[in-house]
Design an enzyme around this catalytic site. Structure first.
Site, PDB file in Angstrom:
ATOM      1  N   LYS A  13       0.839  -1.224   0.000  1.00  0.00           N
ATOM      2  CA  LYS A  13       0.000   0.000   0.000  1.00  0.00           C
ATOM      3  C   LYS A  13       0.865   1.263   0.000  1.00  0.00           C
ATOM      4  O   LYS A  13       0.636   2.183  -0.787  1.00  0.00           O
ATOM      5  CB  LYS A  13      -0.928   0.025   1.235  1.00  0.00           C
ATOM      6  CG  LYS A  13      -1.876  -1.154   1.326  1.00  0.00           C
ATOM      7  CD  LYS A  13      -2.787  -1.051   2.540  1.00  0.00           C
ATOM      8  CE  LYS A  13      -2.072  -1.133   3.867  1.00  0.00           C
ATOM      9  NZ  LYS A  13      -1.378  -2.423   4.112  1.00  0.00           N
ATOM     10  N   ARG A  88     -10.097   0.682   8.054  1.00  0.00           N
ATOM     11  CA  ARG A  88      -9.837  -0.758   8.176  1.00  0.00           C
ATOM     12  C   ARG A  88     -11.012  -1.499   8.778  1.00  0.00           C
ATOM     13  O   ARG A  88     -10.970  -2.722   8.887  1.00  0.00           O
ATOM     14  CB  ARG A  88      -8.652  -1.003   9.102  1.00  0.00           C
ATOM     15  CG  ARG A  88      -7.388  -0.493   8.538  1.00  0.00           C
ATOM     16  CD  ARG A  88      -6.211  -1.058   9.306  1.00  0.00           C
ATOM     17  NE  ARG A  88      -5.071  -0.256   8.962  1.00  0.00           N
ATOM     18  CZ  ARG A  88      -3.853  -0.697   8.913  1.00  0.00           C
ATOM     19  NH1 ARG A  88      -3.586  -1.936   9.206  1.00  0.00           N
ATOM     20  NH2 ARG A  88      -2.861   0.105   8.586  1.00  0.00           N
ATOM     21  N   ARG A 127      11.591  -5.528   5.098  1.00  0.00           N
ATOM     22  CA  ARG A 127      11.358  -4.108   4.780  1.00  0.00           C
ATOM     23  C   ARG A 127      12.301  -3.233   5.624  1.00  0.00           C
ATOM     24  O   ARG A 127      12.536  -3.485   6.791  1.00  0.00           O
ATOM     25  CB  ARG A 127       9.921  -3.714   5.129  1.00  0.00           C
ATOM     26  CG  ARG A 127       9.716  -2.192   5.060  1.00  0.00           C
ATOM     27  CD  ARG A 127       8.343  -1.688   5.391  1.00  0.00           C
ATOM     28  NE  ARG A 127       7.565  -2.560   6.204  1.00  0.00           N
ATOM     29  CZ  ARG A 127       6.237  -2.645   6.145  1.00  0.00           C
ATOM     30  NH1 ARG A 127       5.574  -1.898   5.300  1.00  0.00           N
ATOM     31  NH2 ARG A 127       5.587  -3.455   6.941  1.00  0.00           N
ATOM     32  N   ARG A 153      11.091  -1.504  11.354  1.00  0.00           N
ATOM     33  CA  ARG A 153       9.918  -1.303  12.213  1.00  0.00           C
ATOM     34  C   ARG A 153       9.805  -2.412  13.251  1.00  0.00           C
ATOM     35  O   ARG A 153       9.959  -3.582  12.935  1.00  0.00           O
ATOM     36  CB  ARG A 153       8.649  -1.272  11.351  1.00  0.00           C
ATOM     37  CG  ARG A 153       8.344   0.103  10.806  1.00  0.00           C
ATOM     38  CD  ARG A 153       7.254   0.121   9.785  1.00  0.00           C
ATOM     39  NE  ARG A 153       6.040  -0.572  10.154  1.00  0.00           N
ATOM     40  CZ  ARG A 153       4.947  -0.624   9.395  1.00  0.00           C
ATOM     41  NH1 ARG A 153       4.948   0.015   8.226  1.00  0.00           N
ATOM     42  NH2 ARG A 153       3.876  -1.268   9.769  1.00  0.00           N
ATOM     43  N   ARG A 164      -0.452  -9.361  13.092  1.00  0.00           N
ATOM     44  CA  ARG A 164      -1.069  -8.297  12.269  1.00  0.00           C
ATOM     45  C   ARG A 164      -1.886  -8.912  11.125  1.00  0.00           C
ATOM     46  O   ARG A 164      -2.953  -8.404  10.778  1.00  0.00           O
ATOM     47  CB  ARG A 164       0.017  -7.368  11.711  1.00  0.00           C
ATOM     48  CG  ARG A 164       0.609  -6.457  12.777  1.00  0.00           C
ATOM     49  CD  ARG A 164       1.929  -5.844  12.332  1.00  0.00           C
ATOM     50  NE  ARG A 164       1.823  -5.069  11.114  1.00  0.00           N
ATOM     51  CZ  ARG A 164       2.843  -4.819  10.301  1.00  0.00           C
ATOM     52  NH1 ARG A 164       4.052  -5.281  10.586  1.00  0.00           N
ATOM     53  NH2 ARG A 164       2.661  -4.093   9.224  1.00  0.00           N
TER      54      ARG A 164
HETATM   55  P1  AP5 Z   1       4.819  -1.520   1.825  1.00  0.00           P
HETATM   56  O1  AP5 Z   1       4.535  -0.699   0.625  1.00  0.00           O
HETATM   57  O2  AP5 Z   1       5.546  -0.877   2.956  1.00  0.00           O
HETATM   58  O3  AP5 Z   1       3.483  -2.274   2.327  1.00  0.00           O
HETATM   59  P2  AP5 Z   1       2.243  -1.745   3.167  1.00  0.00           P
HETATM   60  O4  AP5 Z   1       1.040  -2.432   2.644  1.00  0.00           O
HETATM   61  O5  AP5 Z   1       2.231  -0.243   3.194  1.00  0.00           O
HETATM   62  O6  AP5 Z   1       2.623  -2.349   4.557  1.00  0.00           O
HETATM   63  P3  AP5 Z   1       2.377  -1.864   6.055  1.00  0.00           P
HETATM   64  O7  AP5 Z   1       3.014  -2.949   6.888  1.00  0.00           O
HETATM   65  O8  AP5 Z   1       2.849  -0.462   6.267  1.00  0.00           O
HETATM   66  O9  AP5 Z   1       0.868  -1.955   6.202  1.00  0.00           O
HETATM   67  P4  AP5 Z   1       0.103  -2.084   7.525  1.00  0.00           P
HETATM   68  O10 AP5 Z   1      -1.264  -1.888   7.053  1.00  0.00           O
HETATM   69  O11 AP5 Z   1       0.338  -3.311   8.303  1.00  0.00           O
HETATM   70  O12 AP5 Z   1       0.797  -0.978   8.444  1.00  0.00           O
HETATM   71  P5  AP5 Z   1       0.430   0.517   8.789  1.00  0.00           P
HETATM   72  O13 AP5 Z   1       1.677   1.285   8.801  1.00  0.00           O
HETATM   73  O14 AP5 Z   1      -0.708   1.007   7.984  1.00  0.00           O
HETATM   74  O15 AP5 Z   1       5.663  -2.800   1.316  1.00  0.00           O
HETATM   75  C1  AP5 Z   1       6.130  -3.772   2.236  1.00  0.00           C
HETATM   76  C2  AP5 Z   1       7.507  -4.288   1.782  1.00  0.00           C
HETATM   77  O16 AP5 Z   1       7.358  -4.992   0.548  1.00  0.00           O
HETATM   78  C3  AP5 Z   1       8.540  -3.171   1.507  1.00  0.00           C
HETATM   79  O17 AP5 Z   1       9.803  -3.631   1.870  1.00  0.00           O
HETATM   80  C4  AP5 Z   1       8.448  -2.952  -0.013  1.00  0.00           C
HETATM   81  O18 AP5 Z   1       9.666  -2.467  -0.544  1.00  0.00           O
HETATM   82  C5  AP5 Z   1       8.119  -4.352  -0.492  1.00  0.00           C
HETATM   83  N1  AP5 Z   1       7.279  -4.368  -1.682  1.00  0.00           N
HETATM   84  C6  AP5 Z   1       6.241  -3.537  -1.993  1.00  0.00           C
HETATM   85  N2  AP5 Z   1       5.684  -3.880  -3.174  1.00  0.00           N
HETATM   86  C7  AP5 Z   1       6.384  -4.986  -3.595  1.00  0.00           C
HETATM   87  C8  AP5 Z   1       6.283  -5.827  -4.747  1.00  0.00           C
HETATM   88  N3  AP5 Z   1       5.339  -5.590  -5.698  1.00  0.00           N
HETATM   89  N4  AP5 Z   1       7.153  -6.864  -4.854  1.00  0.00           N
HETATM   90  C9  AP5 Z   1       8.092  -7.105  -3.906  1.00  0.00           C
HETATM   91  N5  AP5 Z   1       8.243  -6.343  -2.777  1.00  0.00           N
HETATM   92  C10 AP5 Z   1       7.390  -5.299  -2.641  1.00  0.00           C
HETATM   93  O19 AP5 Z   1      -0.130   0.319  10.277  1.00  0.00           O
HETATM   94  C11 AP5 Z   1       0.732  -0.050  11.336  1.00  0.00           C
HETATM   95  C12 AP5 Z   1      -0.090  -0.202  12.619  1.00  0.00           C
HETATM   96  O20 AP5 Z   1      -0.732   1.047  12.936  1.00  0.00           O
HETATM   97  C13 AP5 Z   1      -1.258  -1.208  12.534  1.00  0.00           C
HETATM   98  O21 AP5 Z   1      -0.829  -2.536  12.825  1.00  0.00           O
HETATM   99  C14 AP5 Z   1      -2.206  -0.669  13.604  1.00  0.00           C
HETATM  100  O22 AP5 Z   1      -1.759  -1.004  14.904  1.00  0.00           O
HETATM  101  C15 AP5 Z   1      -2.057   0.849  13.431  1.00  0.00           C
HETATM  102  N6  AP5 Z   1      -3.023   1.399  12.457  1.00  0.00           N
HETATM  103  C16 AP5 Z   1      -2.736   2.001  11.274  1.00  0.00           C
HETATM  104  N7  AP5 Z   1      -3.865   2.386  10.642  1.00  0.00           N
HETATM  105  C17 AP5 Z   1      -4.897   1.993  11.435  1.00  0.00           C
HETATM  106  C18 AP5 Z   1      -6.299   2.079  11.306  1.00  0.00           C
HETATM  107  N8  AP5 Z   1      -6.897   2.618  10.222  1.00  0.00           N
HETATM  108  N9  AP5 Z   1      -7.071   1.570  12.318  1.00  0.00           N
HETATM  109  C19 AP5 Z   1      -6.508   1.033  13.431  1.00  0.00           C
HETATM  110  N10 AP5 Z   1      -5.174   0.899  13.589  1.00  0.00           N
HETATM  111  C20 AP5 Z   1      -4.363   1.387  12.608  1.00  0.00           C
END
Ligand code: AP5
Length: 208
Positions: A13, A88, A127, A153, A164
């Protein structure tokens, strides 16, 4: 354009949001980034959120809804945005509709990035993010330059990633039919090179 990106942890994402922002000239609004910034600043909200984030759990709805409400008021979000990781849950989605309606706005589409669970653990654990620029790298698929200031992270350790993923399946599953019923959902295969996934997203959105 007003878009939401939905997908399991590490599905890409943040990577795709960055490309969409460049292409569409709208800001990325990531609740994960906002929560991590609050935690790093040691604000009461950040300290409270850390308990949930470190356990691989979702932060309570009212906290993230408040953050998004405030962020949508910023000048740069008036003409559009890419929401990364919000909403979410169905209550978050219903609140978002209300926040947008108050501003006379509607969502254009919700893009679901599909990646099988087996690939997600490797994407998350390898990552690394550059502290200075926020640029997302992967030690195997998108190696960082030698001068990057890399951050691993805390919630990207294997045992927390598994939690997660379970939390995503339990809490976010109902969100997809919610948006499908509204005709907003676009499903995109997230397996392949980031540029290939980006091309699929543009095609799903009807952007040339
Ligand atoms: P990346 O692009 O970083 O993936 P992502 O989907 O953004 O992953 P996140 O782990 O950030 O998502 P998340 O939803 O768990 O975490 P968030 O920060 O929102 O890519 C991942 C890796 O793969 C990278 O190394 C990249 O280079 C690689 N990659 C990308 N595309 C690729 C491809 N095509 N091929 C190969 N490799 C690739 O949330 C963190 C925490 O915050 C949550 O757990 C929760 O506690 C809280 N939180 C956040 N938002 C909310 C909400 N709305 N409600 C409640 N809690 C929330």
């Amino acid at each position: 354009m007003r878009l939401v990106l939905v997908g399991p942890p590490a599905s890409g994402k943040g990577t795709q949001a960055a490309s969409l922002c460049d292409r569409l000239r709208v800001p990325k609004i990531s609740t994960g980034d906002m929560l991590r910034a609050a935690r790093a600043a040691g604000t009461p909200l950040g300290v409270a959120a850390d308990r949930f984030m470190s356990a691989g759990k979702l932060v309570p709805d009212e906290v993230v809804i408040g953050l998004v409400d405030e962020r949508l008021d910023a000048e740069d979000a008036r003409a559009g945005f890419i929401l990364d990781g919000f909403p979410r849950t169905v209550p978050q989605a219903e609140s978002l509709s209300g926040l947008l309606a108050r501003r006379g706005q509607v969502l254009d589409a919700v893009v679901q990035i599909d990646v099988p669970r087996g690939l997600l653990v490797e994407r998350a654990t390898l990552r690394r993010t550059d502290k200075r620029t926020g640029q997302i790298y992967h030690l195997k698929y998108n190696p960082p330059p030698p001068d990057a200031e890399l951050e691993h992270r805390a919630d990207d350790r294997e045992e927390t990633v598994a939690k997660r993923l379970d939390e995503y399946e339990a809490m976010t599953a109902a969100l997809l039919p919610h948006y499908d019923q509204q005709g907003l959902l676009r499903r995109v295969d997230g397996v392949g090179k980031p540029a290939e996934v980006f091309a699929r997203i543009l095609q799903a959105l009807g952007i040339q």
